[in-house]
Design a protein around this motif. Structure first.
Motif, short mmCIF file in Angstrom:
data_model
loop_
_atom_site.label_atom_id
_atom_site.label_comp_id
_atom_site.label_asym_id
_atom_site.label_seq_id
_atom_site.Cartn_x
_atom_site.Cartn_y
_atom_site.Cartn_z
N THR A 48 0.82 -1.22 0.00
CA THR A 48 0.00 0.00 0.00
C THR A 48 0.85 1.27 0.00
O THR A 48 0.33 2.35 -0.26
CB THR A 48 -0.92 0.05 1.24
N GLN A 50 2.03 2.60 2.61
CA GLN A 50 1.81 3.33 3.86
C GLN A 50 2.97 3.12 4.83
O GLN A 50 3.83 2.25 4.63
CB GLN A 50 0.51 2.86 4.52
N GLN A 56 3.40 9.13 11.03
CA GLN A 56 3.23 9.98 9.86
C GLN A 56 3.17 11.46 10.24
O GLN A 56 2.48 11.82 11.21
CB GLN A 56 1.95 9.59 9.11
N PRO A 57 3.87 12.32 9.49
CA PRO A 57 3.81 13.76 9.77
C PRO A 57 2.36 14.26 9.80
O PRO A 57 1.56 13.87 8.95
CB PRO A 57 4.57 14.39 8.60
N MET A 58 2.05 15.08 10.76
CA MET A 58 0.72 15.67 10.98
C MET A 58 -0.32 14.60 11.37
O MET A 58 -1.00 14.73 12.38
CB MET A 58 0.20 16.45 9.74
N ARG A 59 -0.44 13.56 10.57
CA ARG A 59 -1.44 12.52 10.85
C ARG A 59 -1.16 11.81 12.18
O ARG A 59 -2.08 11.47 12.92
CB ARG A 59 -1.48 11.51 9.71
N TYR A 62 -2.55 13.69 15.19
CA TYR A 62 -4.01 13.57 15.28
C TYR A 62 -4.42 12.20 15.79
O TYR A 62 -5.24 12.07 16.71
CB TYR A 62 -4.67 13.83 13.92
N PHE A 63 -3.86 11.15 15.20
CA PHE A 63 -4.33 9.81 15.55
C PHE A 63 -3.89 9.40 16.95
O PHE A 63 -4.57 8.63 17.62
CB PHE A 63 -3.92 8.79 14.47
N ARG A 65 -3.85 11.45 19.44
CA ARG A 65 -4.89 12.07 20.27
C ARG A 65 -6.23 11.35 20.12
O ARG A 65 -6.94 11.11 21.10
CB ARG A 65 -5.03 13.54 19.87
N ASP A 66 -6.54 11.00 18.87
CA ASP A 66 -7.83 10.37 18.62
C ASP A 66 -7.95 9.01 19.29
O ASP A 66 -8.99 8.65 19.83
CB ASP A 66 -8.05 10.22 17.11
#
Lengths: 200, 200
Positions: A48, A50, A56-59, A62-63, A65-66
């Protein structure tokens, strides 16, 4: 009896862990059982393109925290392990070996591995650590430790990976309901509506 | 009056389109308005290392099916445009120009762009196509067409992109509720629980 929900997860995946805490109840509400399938995301990422989500930068920010926000909402204990990600090949081979040799204990073992790593942050990458988790459940840790080196056990995981990727499984968690794929912890609500209605 | 929900989307993003059909009602149910912010994912991908979702091996097949499944469930017309993805810079600049010059029409314009592209598969990448969509709403298409070349209009989109990335926005759709970020169409249920409860 309708077919089980096929549940694909990597032991190193925080969202796989969260899903593992919920999938049984969701399935039971709809008269289903769950067929558990550990996978190795590292191999799938070669196809993929990935990389591990939390790196991953930025992501990643977020994840990270999520996953904690979702864990709090679901009431699931979640710690960020010191060693992350971990190579979950031993735990995955052990699961499939147990699925053959002690099928009614395999899910308890999966939950124990997830609980040790994501619940307590304990390392479970080495065969002896995996065997220790199994022994803690009253399983034969020495037999499991030995089985992890067997060709047939290695081949089983390879065959499972081929089958998963053949079904299009690319991430953790992935749920297959009568062949319909749902990816991610955020899909539980929609998957429940699908289970309820039979699809649309 | 509580703060608006900040809604970030790329006009080229199918999930941004789906979210655009739902965000207004969700916000209204919780006494909120929506502050719309088109972004350009192509620029953000240079930082995150991502590629367009539907083009990714294995993942693309799943998300192509998932976006259609979600569109059916939500009752939203969705076609796969012949030219995908498209460079949404003209539409985005036009949106921010309208947000200044005709603020009560900007959201209608965004909905018209999304409806043309994802609802009907019409090309809306060129400035004259964007101006035509605006003219169809009774807006001054010639003035808009001219504005698209102005330095201040270009700078506004750049500033919006810097601000979005500064907030950590990496994908479409992204919703910010009092600074709390929710990414993806699958987050609507959890976001509604957050809005309802004030967070956890």
């Amino acid at each position: 009896m309708p077919d089980p929900i096929r549940f694909y997860f990597d032991f190193s995946s925080p969202y796989g862990y969260l899903a593992s805490q919920r999938i049984g109840n969701v399935a039971a509400r709809h008269g289903r059982t769950v067929d558990w399938h550990p996978i190795l995301l590292g191999f799938i990422f070669r196809v993929t393109g990935q990389t591990p989500l939390l790196d991953q930068p930025m992501r990643g920010a977020y994840f990270t925290r999520d996953m904690q926000r979702t864990a709090r909402e679901w009431g699931v204990p979640l710690v960020m392990p010191e060693h992350f990600p971990f190579h979950s090949v031993a735990a995955s081979r052990a699961f499939y070996w147990l699925k053959e040799s002690a099928p009614d204990r395999a899910v308890a073992f999966a939950n124990a591995i997830y609980g040790a790593y994501w619940g307590q942050g304990r390392d479970v990458d080495k065969p002896e650590q995996v065997a220790e988790v199994a022994a803690g459940l009253g399983l034969d840790g020495d037999a499991l430790r030995e089985a992890l080196g067997e060709g047939a056990v290695k081949d089983r995981l390879k065959a499972e990976m081929d089958a998963a990727m053949g079904q299009g499984v690319f991430g953790s968690p992935t749920m297959l309901v009568d062949g319909e794929m749902f990816f991610g912890c955020d899909k539980f609500e929609q998957m429940e509506r699908w289970l309820e209605s039979g699809g649309w």
